[in-house]
Design an enzyme around this catalytic site. Structure first.
Site: not given
Length: 640
Positions: A277, A365, A393
């Site tokens: 990344k 979540e 969610r």
């Protein structure tokens, strides 16, 4: 070599050599670093997938072959290769280039997203549709190792692995989501990256992959024999996938040869690609916290961010986390939970000072909410910090696990309201409507930092399921202020200003937004801080409704099911008039990306729209009074 602005579609890649593809990769990386230094955006994720994206478009034929990006914030190279370079100066701006895949932008964007862990489920739909219709194309979901911690991704893997259907899943493994990844799955991938057996097997199998296609069957058998001999099966193979990797995600030739080989397989395949990344830009590449995941404009040479926060201001996330830390130092039962958003929710300091009471559950979540319930029922005081858009969610867990059992969990709903550049998938406008109809739920929103501190303190001391909303952005905050926490009486509003002509009811930072308009235009208005959205302040609301003054409800949330609905329902229940109630909120629509001032104007929430409604409300009141006066005169004449 084409200029990036000359690219119309990815077909030109078919004629480029590996050296030319590497040159293109360098050009794209340089363009992204320069362009995003001016506009901001998701820099680190996109720098990590430049070579991977080029290799995908070289090996596959988009849009016939379906590239399905998980989360979607890493699609900038994909957008460049599909002819959108010239629009990057409008990235994430009002009516500009989306930071995510967008069906309306290009035929190469075959699936819209913004939340994680959805790509493999969507891919399953594409795969089944293809086979039902006897079509012949590849379906390639690209998912990160962070997103793979989401339960939905495993549900989809379980389904597709069992189906045996042809699909090529790309696992982009960079060890990061927004913050550093956590969990057993992360440890497993790390072992696969570093294991000597894996590395040795990879070297052997990589050479096998280069065998000519007419030896395809032999190649496949040899590779499988190598893997069986060299290492134990992994979780992907146990789920029905043929596994290849790990391979270097920055080596285009290795990527292409692997993709070309796997295209010939008629089975579920996972290709494990290891990327870095932020690759190619040192400030982003060395970031281990997640600061460079999504950024504003920055100084190109130094990586210094250009936007400065006033010394007397803090982000709302920081305000809440500071209050939480102070309370946790007083009460050892308080713990903080985050679904992979330690940095985004400003919980870094909490994690540093109280590491034993900070839990990052990964991008999960649903698990975060039910896990908090388990803590609460066992006597702990959990605080779950979760973005409004991601709370959606976990609806069932809120209703079934927390509210139904009436468990004392405090949930901080971060990024409530309009969020700007992330657009439709991230606007925090649905949480009130989603939560308000559930029993045993309290919903509150502070106007300022001091009220936020007291709300958090009150929520923990009331031992009830409480949701505290707070927006993206900054507010005044004196970090040295050592004021005493004070209880806020449940379900109470405050009167910020008294007036005689009309009434404004709003909540959160919108209170000061309306207060400024009232002051600027010398409006003779009462301003109510409706800080408790559920329950309502029934006593004060009855008084306001019986005043017969025009009432304007302002909310930066969807009107259906919001405070507007709550007040109209209240008026109906208590047989109070409601024809003098006017509503300013978000209608039945998704809200696009853009600076708040432009979005507000679009939604008729800006100053001009408010003043027009004030004028209409006062005119209607005047006409009503005039009619009443005429009716009174007529009655008097008729009755002598």
């Amino acid at each position: 070599m084409k200029e990036l602005t000359e690219i119309e579609n990815p077909s030109f890649l078919k004629d480029l050599s590996i050296d030319e593809l590497n040159e293109l990769s360098a050009n794209i990386r340089e363009f992204l670093i320069n362009s995003l230094s001016k506009t901001g955006g998701h820099l680190a994720p996109n720098l990590g997938v430049v070579e991977l994206t080029i290799a995908l478009h070289k090996a596959f034929n988009s849009p016939n072959d379906k590239l399905i990006w998980d989360v979607g914030h890493q699609t900038y190279t994909h957008k460049i290769l599909t002819g959108r370079t010239q629009f990057f100066n409008s990235l994430r701006k009002y009516k500009g280039l989306s930071g995510f895949p967008k069906l309306s932008e290009s035929e190469h964007d075959v699936w819209e997203t913004g939340h994680s862990s959805t790509s493999i489920s969507a891919a399953a739909g594409f795969v089944y549709s293809r086979d039902y219709k006897n079509e012949d194309h590849h379906v390639i979901p690209i998912i990160g190792d962070g997103a793979l911690t989401g339960g939905m991704a495993f549900e989809a893997l379980n389904h597709l692995g069992h189906s045996g259907k042809r699909v090529i899943v790309i696992l982009n493994d960079n060890e990061m989501s927004i913050s550093k990844n956590v969990g057993a799955f992360t440890r497993m991938l790390n072992h696969m990256r570093t294991s000597k057996k894996f590395k040795r097997a990879k070297r052997i199998s990589s050479s096998v992959l280069s065998v000519e296609s007419h030896l395809f069957d032999l190649t496949k058998r040899v590779k499988e024999s190598i893997k069986t001999f060299m290492m134990a099966r992994n979780i992907f193979e146990d789920m029905g996938f043929t596994y290849y990797g790990p391979i270097n995600g920055h080596e285009i030739s290795e990527l292409i040869s692997t993709f070309d080989y796997c295209k010939q397989l008629n089975e579920p395949v996972i290709i494990h690609v290891v990327t870095k990344k932020g690759h190619g830009y040192e400030p982003a590449a060395t970031d281990q916290v997640g600061v460079w995941h999504g950024v504003g404009p920055y100084e190109l040479e130094t990586g210094k961010f250009l936007k400065k926060i006033d010394e007397n201001k803090r982000s709302w996330s920081k305000v809440i986390s500071e209050a939480l830390l102070r309370l946790a130092k007083i009460d050892e039962r308080i713990v903080a939970i985050t679904p992979a958003m330690k940095n985004g929710s400003a919980l870094n300091q909490f994690a540093e000072e109280l590491p034993d009471r900070f839990i990052d559950v990964g991008i999960a979540e649903q698990h975060a909410i039910t896990f908090a319930g388990g803590l609460a029922i066992s006597g702990m005081k959990p605080f779950v910090s979760i973005y409004s858009t991601f709370l959606q969610r976990a609806y069932d867990q809120v209703s079934h696990d927390l509210a139904r059992q009436n468990l004392p969990v405090v949930v901080g709903i971060d990024r409530s309201g309009i969020v700007g550049g992330d657009g439709e998938t991230h606007q925090g406008i649905f949480d009130i409507a989603m939560l308000r109809h559930i029993p045993n739920v309290n919903i509150i929103m502070p106007r300022n930092a001091r009220e936020a501190f007291n709300m958090l303190y009150s929520a923990f001391n009331r031992n009830e399921l409480t949701f505290i909303r707070y927006p993206r952005g900054n507010t005044f905050f004196d970090i040295e202020d050592d004021f005493k926490f004070q209880m806020i009486k449940k379900g109470t509003w405050t009167t910020v200003k008294e007036g005689n002509e009309l009434i404004f009811i709003t909540y959160g930072p919108s209170v000061d937004y309306i207060a400024d308009i009232i002051k600027k235009h010398h409006l003779n208005a009462t301003l109510i801080n409706a800080r408790s959205i559920k329950p309502l302040d029934k006593q004060l609301l009855k008084k306001l409704l019986r005043s017969n003054l025009p009432i304007i409800i302002f909310e930066e949330a969807i009107k259906i099911g919001g405070l507007n609905s709550a007040i109209l329902e209240f008026a109906s229940d208590y047989k109070l008039r409601s024809d003098h109630i006017y509503s300013l909120g978000i209608g039945d629509a998704f809200v696009p990306q853009g600076d708040k001032k432009f979005v507000y104007k679009d939604l008729n929430l800006d100053e001009d729209a408010i003043l027009m409604l004030v004028e209409l409300a006062l005119l209607n009141k005047k006409n009503e009074e005039s009619k009443e006066k005429k009716d009174t005169v007529l009655w008097q004449k008729r009755n002598g």
